[in-house]
Design a protein around this motif. Sequence first.
Motif, PDB file in Angstrom:
ATOM      1  N   LEU A  40     -20.845  31.621 -11.822  1.00  0.00           N
ATOM      2  CA  LEU A  40     -21.114  31.575 -13.259  1.00  0.00           C
ATOM      3  C   LEU A  40     -22.199  30.560 -13.609  1.00  0.00           C
ATOM      4  O   LEU A  40     -22.937  30.757 -14.567  1.00  0.00           O
ATOM      5  CB  LEU A  40     -19.843  31.237 -14.035  1.00  0.00           C
ATOM      6  CG  LEU A  40     -18.821  32.342 -14.193  1.00  0.00           C
ATOM      7  CD1 LEU A  40     -17.593  31.821 -14.934  1.00  0.00           C
ATOM      8  CD2 LEU A  40     -19.399  33.547 -14.906  1.00  0.00           C
ATOM      9  N   GLU A  41     -22.273  29.477 -12.842  1.00  0.00           N
ATOM     10  CA  GLU A  41     -23.270  28.440 -13.118  1.00  0.00           C
ATOM     11  C   GLU A  41     -24.695  28.957 -13.006  1.00  0.00           C
ATOM     12  O   GLU A  41     -25.608  28.384 -13.575  1.00  0.00           O
ATOM     13  CB  GLU A  41     -23.069  27.239 -12.194  1.00  0.00           C
ATOM     14  CG  GLU A  41     -21.845  26.434 -12.549  1.00  0.00           C
ATOM     15  CD  GLU A  41     -21.618  25.274 -11.597  1.00  0.00           C
ATOM     16  OE1 GLU A  41     -22.407  25.080 -10.644  1.00  0.00           O
ATOM     17  OE2 GLU A  41     -20.632  24.553 -11.816  1.00  0.00           O
ATOM     18  N   ARG A  42     -24.886  30.069 -12.316  1.00  0.00           N
ATOM     19  CA  ARG A  42     -26.218  30.655 -12.155  1.00  0.00           C
ATOM     20  C   ARG A  42     -26.628  31.513 -13.347  1.00  0.00           C
ATOM     21  O   ARG A  42     -27.735  32.014 -13.388  1.00  0.00           O
ATOM     22  CB  ARG A  42     -26.272  31.496 -10.879  1.00  0.00           C
ATOM     23  CG  ARG A  42     -26.132  30.651  -9.633  1.00  0.00           C
ATOM     24  CD  ARG A  42     -26.237  31.497  -8.388  1.00  0.00           C
ATOM     25  NE  ARG A  42     -25.051  31.198  -7.596  1.00  0.00           N
ATOM     26  CZ  ARG A  42     -24.375  32.044  -6.869  1.00  0.00           C
ATOM     27  NH1 ARG A  42     -24.759  33.286  -6.780  1.00  0.00           N
ATOM     28  NH2 ARG A  42     -23.326  31.669  -6.187  1.00  0.00           N
ATOM     29  N   GLY A  43     -25.735  31.696 -14.316  1.00  0.00           N
ATOM     30  CA  GLY A  43     -26.029  32.553 -15.460  1.00  0.00           C
ATOM     31  C   GLY A  43     -25.664  31.895 -16.771  1.00  0.00           C
ATOM     32  O   GLY A  43     -25.273  30.728 -16.811  1.00  0.00           O
ATOM     33  N   PRO A  44     -25.753  32.655 -17.867  1.00  0.00           N
ATOM     34  CA  PRO A  44     -25.535  32.084 -19.198  1.00  0.00           C
ATOM     35  C   PRO A  44     -24.079  32.025 -19.656  1.00  0.00           C
ATOM     36  O   PRO A  44     -23.795  31.471 -20.711  1.00  0.00           O
ATOM     37  CB  PRO A  44     -26.326  33.036 -20.100  1.00  0.00           C
ATOM     38  CG  PRO A  44     -26.232  34.358 -19.400  1.00  0.00           C
ATOM     39  CD  PRO A  44     -26.249  34.020 -17.925  1.00  0.00           C
ATOM     40  N   THR A  45     -23.145  32.574 -18.896  1.00  0.00           N
ATOM     41  CA  THR A  45     -21.755  32.631 -19.345  1.00  0.00           C
ATOM     42  C   THR A  45     -21.095  31.260 -19.223  1.00  0.00           C
ATOM     43  O   THR A  45     -21.053  30.677 -18.142  1.00  0.00           O
ATOM     44  CB  THR A  45     -20.958  33.671 -18.528  1.00  0.00           C
ATOM     45  OG1 THR A  45     -21.616  34.933 -18.636  1.00  0.00           O
ATOM     46  CG2 THR A  45     -19.541  33.792 -19.046  1.00  0.00           C
ATOM     47  N   ASP A  46     -20.575  30.773 -20.355  1.00  0.00           N
ATOM     48  CA  ASP A  46     -19.917  29.466 -20.403  1.00  0.00           C
ATOM     49  C   ASP A  46     -18.449  29.666 -20.771  1.00  0.00           C
ATOM     50  O   ASP A  46     -18.142  30.176 -21.844  1.00  0.00           O
ATOM     51  CB  ASP A  46     -20.605  28.584 -21.438  1.00  0.00           C
ATOM     52  CG  ASP A  46     -19.953  27.220 -21.582  1.00  0.00           C
ATOM     53  OD1 ASP A  46     -19.158  26.821 -20.702  1.00  0.00           O
ATOM     54  OD2 ASP A  46     -20.237  26.542 -22.589  1.00  0.00           O
ATOM     55  N   ILE A  47     -17.565  29.278 -19.877  1.00  0.00           N
ATOM     56  CA  ILE A  47     -16.132  29.417 -20.150  1.00  0.00           C
ATOM     57  C   ILE A  47     -15.460  28.062 -20.380  1.00  0.00           C
ATOM     58  O   ILE A  47     -14.237  27.980 -20.418  1.00  0.00           O
ATOM     59  CB  ILE A  47     -15.418  30.194 -19.029  1.00  0.00           C
ATOM     60  CG1 ILE A  47     -15.502  29.456 -17.694  1.00  0.00           C
ATOM     61  CG2 ILE A  47     -15.974  31.615 -18.911  1.00  0.00           C
ATOM     62  CD1 ILE A  47     -14.607  30.044 -16.614  1.00  0.00           C
ATOM     63  N   SER A  48     -16.242  27.030 -20.554  1.00  0.00           N
ATOM     64  CA  SER A  48     -15.692  25.674 -20.643  1.00  0.00           C
ATOM     65  C   SER A  48     -14.770  25.464 -21.840  1.00  0.00           C
ATOM     66  O   SER A  48     -13.929  24.571 -21.819  1.00  0.00           O
ATOM     67  CB  SER A  48     -16.818  24.640 -20.665  1.00  0.00           C
ATOM     68  OG  SER A  48     -17.626  24.816 -21.814  1.00  0.00           O
ATOM     69  N   ARG A  49     -14.889  26.267 -22.869  1.00  0.00           N
ATOM     70  CA  ARG A  49     -14.033  26.061 -24.058  1.00  0.00           C
ATOM     71  C   ARG A  49     -12.643  26.674 -23.896  1.00  0.00           C
ATOM     72  O   ARG A  49     -11.787  26.516 -24.751  1.00  0.00           O
ATOM     73  CB  ARG A  49     -14.714  26.615 -25.302  1.00  0.00           C
ATOM     74  CG  ARG A  49     -14.810  28.106 -25.309  1.00  0.00           C
ATOM     75  CD  ARG A  49     -15.434  28.630 -26.562  1.00  0.00           C
ATOM     76  NE  ARG A  49     -15.291  30.080 -26.541  1.00  0.00           N
ATOM     77  CZ  ARG A  49     -15.967  30.882 -27.278  1.00  0.00           C
ATOM     78  NH1 ARG A  49     -16.853  30.414 -28.106  1.00  0.00           N
ATOM     79  NH2 ARG A  49     -15.772  32.177 -27.200  1.00  0.00           N
ATOM     80  N   PHE A  50     -12.424  27.389 -22.792  1.00  0.00           N
ATOM     81  CA  PHE A  50     -11.147  28.045 -22.561  1.00  0.00           C
ATOM     82  C   PHE A  50     -10.300  27.248 -21.578  1.00  0.00           C
ATOM     83  O   PHE A  50     -10.818  26.543 -20.724  1.00  0.00           O
ATOM     84  CB  PHE A  50     -11.360  29.469 -22.034  1.00  0.00           C
ATOM     85  CG  PHE A  50     -12.113  30.324 -23.005  1.00  0.00           C
ATOM     86  CD1 PHE A  50     -11.490  30.821 -24.136  1.00  0.00           C
ATOM     87  CD2 PHE A  50     -13.447  30.595 -22.818  1.00  0.00           C
ATOM     88  CE1 PHE A  50     -12.188  31.585 -25.046  1.00  0.00           C
ATOM     89  CE2 PHE A  50     -14.157  31.356 -23.722  1.00  0.00           C
ATOM     90  CZ  PHE A  50     -13.524  31.854 -24.842  1.00  0.00           C
ATOM     91  N   GLU A  51      -8.997  27.435 -21.695  1.00  0.00           N
ATOM     92  CA  GLU A  51      -8.078  26.749 -20.791  1.00  0.00           C
ATOM     93  C   GLU A  51      -7.866  27.617 -19.550  1.00  0.00           C
ATOM     94  O   GLU A  51      -7.508  28.790 -19.650  1.00  0.00           O
ATOM     95  CB  GLU A  51      -6.741  26.519 -21.487  1.00  0.00           C
ATOM     96  CG  GLU A  51      -5.805  25.673 -20.667  1.00  0.00           C
ATOM     97  CD  GLU A  51      -4.543  25.329 -21.432  1.00  0.00           C
ATOM     98  OE1 GLU A  51      -3.485  25.324 -20.793  1.00  0.00           O
ATOM     99  OE2 GLU A  51      -4.622  25.075 -22.646  1.00  0.00           O
TER     100      GLU A  51
END
Length: 159
Positions: A40-51
């Motif tokens: 995921l770090e290689r793209g624009p998807t950010d899941i940091s706001r989810f548990e």
Amino acid sequence: MSRLVVTDTGPLIHLAQADVLSLLELTGELLVPETVLDELERGPTDISRFEFSVERVNLDTESVYPQLDSGETAALVVCTERDAILLTDDLDARNTAGEEEIEVHGSVGVVLYGYSQGALSAGAAKRTLRELKQDTNLHLSTPLIEHAIELVASDEAGW
């Protein structure tokens, strides 16, 4: 009852592209293999706001399921070890999960589950299913989407 749901990269990307990534929070306790986070770090998807929890898979992922990429393999390995549900949009990973007798769902299934739990109205669920086909890089057949829309219309969606 909380169930463990392990995801590979595909559903995270596709649900984010359809702006419904938050539906994952309804599915159960979410676990993301470290390999998937690296992808995921290689793209624009950010899941940091989810548990979610993260698990490192300590084995040669290329030798376990050589037909799959490392993220799919890591997710499958965790599912077999922890008796978890797999989220993937990859056909080879879905087939392998079936062979391993692992319950498997994809982005379409997450939308249907979200509808069944009341997080989406019927209209929103149908729109989101169409968006998954039209507005994301997920390759879905028209018959599959029409079937999913029929499940919403007949109120038979869910897991």
